[in-house]
Motif scaffolding. Sequence first.
Motif, PDB file in Angstrom:
ATOM      1  N   GLN A  82       0.800  -1.222   0.000  1.00  0.00           N
ATOM      2  CA  GLN A  82       0.000   0.000   0.000  1.00  0.00           C
ATOM      3  C   GLN A  82       0.839   1.280   0.000  1.00  0.00           C
ATOM      4  O   GLN A  82       0.748   2.090  -0.898  1.00  0.00           O
ATOM      5  N   ASN A  83       1.634   1.444   1.052  1.00  0.00           N
ATOM      6  CA  ASN A  83       2.447   2.659   1.176  1.00  0.00           C
ATOM      7  C   ASN A  83       3.540   2.409   2.198  1.00  0.00           C
ATOM      8  O   ASN A  83       3.615   1.344   2.816  1.00  0.00           O
ATOM      9  N   SER A  84       4.389   3.422   2.385  1.00  0.00           N
ATOM     10  CA  SER A  84       5.522   3.255   3.295  1.00  0.00           C
ATOM     11  C   SER A  84       5.089   3.126   4.748  1.00  0.00           C
ATOM     12  O   SER A  84       5.841   2.627   5.593  1.00  0.00           O
ATOM     13  N   SER A  85       3.868   3.568   5.082  1.00  0.00           N
ATOM     14  CA  SER A  85       3.384   3.490   6.477  1.00  0.00           C
ATOM     15  C   SER A  85       2.855   2.104   6.815  1.00  0.00           C
ATOM     16  O   SER A  85       3.109   1.575   7.910  1.00  0.00           O
ATOM     17  N   THR A  86       2.134   1.514   5.887  1.00  0.00           N
ATOM     18  CA  THR A  86       1.495   0.217   6.174  1.00  0.00           C
ATOM     19  C   THR A  86       2.313  -0.965   5.662  1.00  0.00           C
ATOM     20  O   THR A  86       2.186  -2.084   6.169  1.00  0.00           O
ATOM     21  N   GLY A  87       3.114  -0.749   4.606  1.00  0.00           N
ATOM     22  CA  GLY A  87       3.851  -1.855   3.999  1.00  0.00           C
ATOM     23  C   GLY A  87       2.904  -2.764   3.232  1.00  0.00           C
ATOM     24  O   GLY A  87       1.874  -2.333   2.694  1.00  0.00           O
ATOM     25  N   ILE A  88       3.206  -4.082   3.187  1.00  0.00           N
ATOM     26  CA  ILE A  88       2.374  -5.046   2.452  1.00  0.00           C
ATOM     27  C   ILE A  88       1.297  -5.562   3.416  1.00  0.00           C
ATOM     28  O   ILE A  88       1.592  -6.117   4.478  1.00  0.00           O
ATOM     29  N   VAL A  89       0.041  -5.388   2.989  1.00  0.00           N
ATOM     30  CA  VAL A  89      -1.103  -5.725   3.858  1.00  0.00           C
ATOM     31  C   VAL A  89      -2.185  -6.438   3.072  1.00  0.00           C
ATOM     32  O   VAL A  89      -2.206  -6.414   1.830  1.00  0.00           O
ATOM     33  N   GLU A  90      -3.108  -7.060   3.827  1.00  0.00           N
ATOM     34  CA  GLU A  90      -4.319  -7.654   3.244  1.00  0.00           C
ATOM     35  C   GLU A  90      -5.491  -6.832   3.741  1.00  0.00           C
ATOM     36  O   GLU A  90      -5.665  -6.632   4.944  1.00  0.00           O
ATOM     37  N   ARG A  91      -6.344  -6.347   2.812  1.00  0.00           N
ATOM     38  CA  ARG A  91      -7.443  -5.460   3.169  1.00  0.00           C
ATOM     39  C   ARG A  91      -8.718  -5.865   2.405  1.00  0.00           C
ATOM     40  O   ARG A  91      -8.647  -6.429   1.307  1.00  0.00           O
ATOM     41  N   PRO A  92      -9.893  -5.518   2.968  1.00  0.00           N
ATOM     42  CA  PRO A  92     -11.145  -5.741   2.239  1.00  0.00           C
ATOM     43  C   PRO A  92     -11.271  -4.716   1.112  1.00  0.00           C
ATOM     44  O   PRO A  92     -10.671  -3.646   1.170  1.00  0.00           O
ATOM     45  N   LEU A  93     -12.040  -5.062   0.105  1.00  0.00           N
ATOM     46  CA  LEU A  93     -12.181  -4.157  -1.043  1.00  0.00           C
ATOM     47  C   LEU A  93     -12.710  -2.793  -0.628  1.00  0.00           C
ATOM     48  O   LEU A  93     -12.314  -1.766  -1.182  1.00  0.00           O
ATOM     49  N   ASP A  94     -13.658  -2.783   0.320  1.00  0.00           N
ATOM     50  CA  ASP A  94     -14.244  -1.502   0.706  1.00  0.00           C
ATOM     51  C   ASP A  94     -13.292  -0.636   1.532  1.00  0.00           C
ATOM     52  O   ASP A  94     -13.605   0.509   1.841  1.00  0.00           O
ATOM     53  N   TYR A  95     -12.124  -1.170   1.903  1.00  0.00           N
ATOM     54  CA  TYR A  95     -11.099  -0.344   2.554  1.00  0.00           C
ATOM     55  C   TYR A  95     -10.619   0.728   1.583  1.00  0.00           C
ATOM     56  O   TYR A  95     -10.419   1.873   1.974  1.00  0.00           O
ATOM     57  N   ASP A  96     -10.498   0.341   0.331  1.00  0.00           N
ATOM     58  CA  ASP A  96     -10.101   1.286  -0.729  1.00  0.00           C
ATOM     59  C   ASP A  96     -10.560   0.674  -2.044  1.00  0.00           C
ATOM     60  O   ASP A  96      -9.838  -0.101  -2.680  1.00  0.00           O
ATOM     61  N   MET A  97     -11.813   0.978  -2.431  1.00  0.00           N
ATOM     62  CA  MET A  97     -12.427   0.347  -3.582  1.00  0.00           C
ATOM     63  C   MET A  97     -11.629   0.635  -4.859  1.00  0.00           C
ATOM     64  O   MET A  97     -11.344   1.789  -5.180  1.00  0.00           O
ATOM     65  N   PRO A  98     -11.197  -0.413  -5.586  1.00  0.00           N
ATOM     66  CA  PRO A  98     -10.442  -0.220  -6.821  1.00  0.00           C
ATOM     67  C   PRO A  98     -11.328   0.347  -7.944  1.00  0.00           C
ATOM     68  O   PRO A  98     -12.560   0.326  -7.859  1.00  0.00           O
ATOM     69  N   THR A  99     -10.678   0.814  -8.990  1.00  0.00           N
ATOM     70  CA  THR A  99     -11.396   1.370 -10.152  1.00  0.00           C
ATOM     71  C   THR A  99     -11.788   0.286 -11.124  1.00  0.00           C
ATOM     72  O   THR A  99     -12.869   0.312 -11.726  1.00  0.00           O
ATOM     73  N   GLY A 100     -10.893  -0.687 -11.348  1.00  0.00           N
ATOM     74  CA  GLY A 100     -11.147  -1.749 -12.316  1.00  0.00           C
ATOM     75  C   GLY A 100     -10.282  -2.950 -12.033  1.00  0.00           C
ATOM     76  O   GLY A 100      -9.516  -2.984 -11.060  1.00  0.00           O
ATOM     77  N   ALA A 101     -10.368  -3.951 -12.941  1.00  0.00           N
ATOM     78  CA  ALA A 101      -9.594  -5.179 -12.751  1.00  0.00           C
ATOM     79  C   ALA A 101      -9.305  -5.812 -14.102  1.00  0.00           C
ATOM     80  O   ALA A 101     -10.058  -5.629 -15.077  1.00  0.00           O
ATOM     81  N   VAL A 102      -8.198  -6.573 -14.165  1.00  0.00           N
ATOM     82  CA  VAL A 102      -7.860  -7.312 -15.366  1.00  0.00           C
ATOM     83  C   VAL A 102      -7.556  -8.759 -14.948  1.00  0.00           C
ATOM     84  O   VAL A 102      -7.096  -9.025 -13.823  1.00  0.00           O
ATOM     85  N   ARG A 103      -7.816  -9.676 -15.874  1.00  0.00           N
ATOM     86  CA  ARG A 103      -7.620 -11.111 -15.598  1.00  0.00           C
ATOM     87  C   ARG A 103      -6.526 -11.651 -16.518  1.00  0.00           C
ATOM     88  O   ARG A 103      -6.624 -11.512 -17.746  1.00  0.00           O
ATOM     89  N   VAL A 104      -5.543 -12.300 -15.903  1.00  0.00           N
ATOM     90  CA  VAL A 104      -4.448 -12.870 -16.655  1.00  0.00           C
ATOM     91  C   VAL A 104      -4.362 -14.386 -16.497  1.00  0.00           C
ATOM     92  O   VAL A 104      -3.516 -15.025 -17.104  1.00  0.00           O
TER      93      VAL A 104
END
Length: 267
Positions: free
Chosen positions: A244-266
Amino acid sequence: MSPNALIPSHRKPRRPSASSRALRAGVTGGFLTLAVTGATVPANAAEKPVSETQEMPTITTALATSAARSADTAEQVAFNYERQALQDSAFSQAAKAAEKDKAEAVKKAKAAAKKKAEEARKAKEATEARASRSSDRSTLSAPASASNATGSTATLVSFLKAQLGKAYVLGSSGPSSYDCSGLTQAAFNQIGIDLPRVSQDQSTTGTQVGLDNLQVGDILYWGSAGSAYHVGVYVGGGKFIGAQNSSTGIVERPLDYDMPTGAVRVL
């Protein structure tokens, strides 16, 4: 006085003056003749001719005309030489200028040809790069079998969970720290998928999917496709993992914590 002295015929002749002269002039054969005649000659002088003659050339019309023509001819010859010299100088300067212009034109033509060749090379490289990216996207968007997808998804999620708590460092690609796109690239490398390095390119890789149809392993992005400023990976259960950022580092969060704009499937 003698009686005969009064008779004119008996007068004693007068002796002429020694300086008395008679001048005669005449033109003979184109020459002016001057004749000087002495009346008396001193008794003690040697005998001289009665007349002394000097001849001087007479300037005739024909001679004057010939001299004038000769002067005109000489002047014309001098003028012709001078004019020819000026013409030769002008021709020489014109030839040098033409040679210089030709050399300059050749130089410019070579520079233009080199520039055109360079532009063609760059255009070819750009076309090949676009074709390569298109090929990679086609490969990424190709459907996988259910068993392969399941195994890849499990490996992907397992790797992401193992990175939780590590630091966020801008520009880092692991293994001790990551930025957002560095983490997703490293995670997909675990299952043999080579993602682009930055968020903008990752947001246009694969197939766009709706947020209401997400599957485990879909890449989430924030911002618009092609200019995304952040990415993460959907791990199921309405949650995602991301750096996420330098304050939180690598985290697991629910989507509604910061709703994304879109998604792609690979996968």
